[in-house]
Write an enzyme that holds these catalytic residues in place. Sequence first.
Site: not given
Ligand SMILES: Nc1nc2c(ncn2[C@@H]2O[C@H](COP(=O)(O)OP(=O)(O)OP(=O)(O)O)[C@@H](O)[C@H]2O)c(=O)[nH]1
Length: 327
Positions: A203, A211, A216, A246
Amino acid sequence: MTSALNDIEPADIHLLTGMLDTMTDHVFLLRIEAGRYRLVYCNQAMERFMNQSDTLLCGLFLDDIVSDSVLYGKIAGNYQRAIAAGHVICYEESTEGFDSAPVTIFETSVSPLRGRDGSSVYICGISRDITARRDAETALQKTNEKLAQQLAENHRLHEKLHEEAMRDPLTNLFNRRYFLESLSRELNRAQREQHSVTLMMLDIDYFKSLNDEYGHAVGDQVLIEFSQRLLEGMRKADVVCRWGGEEFLIMMPGLSQEDAYKRMIQWREANSPMVFRVADQSVSIRFSSGLATAPENGASSDELINATDRALYLAKAAGRDQVQLFG
Ligand SMILES: Nc1nc2c(ncn2[C@@H]2O[C@H](COP(=O)(O)OP(=O)(O)OP(=O)(O)O)[C@@H](O)[C@H]2O)c(=O)[nH]1
């Protein structure tokens, strides 16, 4: 046959020619005279086809009727073959080169005959117009070729759809559905063959902030490039999937937890932090990962994935940017 003909008086020869005139096939008789072929008889069907001016064909030499030397050569060549063979021969011929009639395909049989005097040689022939049959065959062949092309195209589309159904559209990695199918298959095999299957969940750390900071679209590009690096770092037998957002899940068949851990540590050393050049900006990421192995950490797909998820949770809870084992 011969006795029946004997019953016909020479004066009644018109009975025979009348009969031949009822035929749609061309019937003809040529006599060889000093190397030339003189037409001594042809039925009405042939007369109509060959003779566009109203002069009678009978009595003319073949080279007077067919002026095209290539066509004449082909016709005479076939007669020579029949004479050399001494019996009937069959072939197809085209009238290409014979200007006064549309190009026609004939199925022709000719046989060499001797005259009553025993020395004069005749060529007797029957030609059947098979142009319509040939055209129908050509049309059928074209239809078949078209059908074969359509089938090939359908097959290609089917393969494409099948391929798309198992891929994540953004990263082109395998999707969750395909992963679960493969995992279930692999766990069964591992049980039969008594080997391990290790799962690793990765992850990206603080991806939300990435983002927020870069947008994005940059986030998407990072996901694509991260996937590519993952693929490059794994073995052929490993199944790399985008689990969601992610989060990535990798199945490593045949690898014990210890070996998988060593490999992951090595890969991290070479790839963490991972720096990308995206949209003229340098973007750096770190990632956390958790490992769990079947059968010791879970024998079913659900149990194993939960164990891997738990190991990842431990890595996040311990401060991120690291790999943790389940248990
Ligand atoms: N650009 C983009 N962002 C995505 C996609 N799928 C998910 N995300 C973003 O990934 C982010 C995941 O956020 P969190 O689950 O809070 O995780 P994190 O910010 O990585 O924090 P930790 O995992 O705890 O380190 C969210 O802001 C989603 O909008 C995608 O296909 N494209």
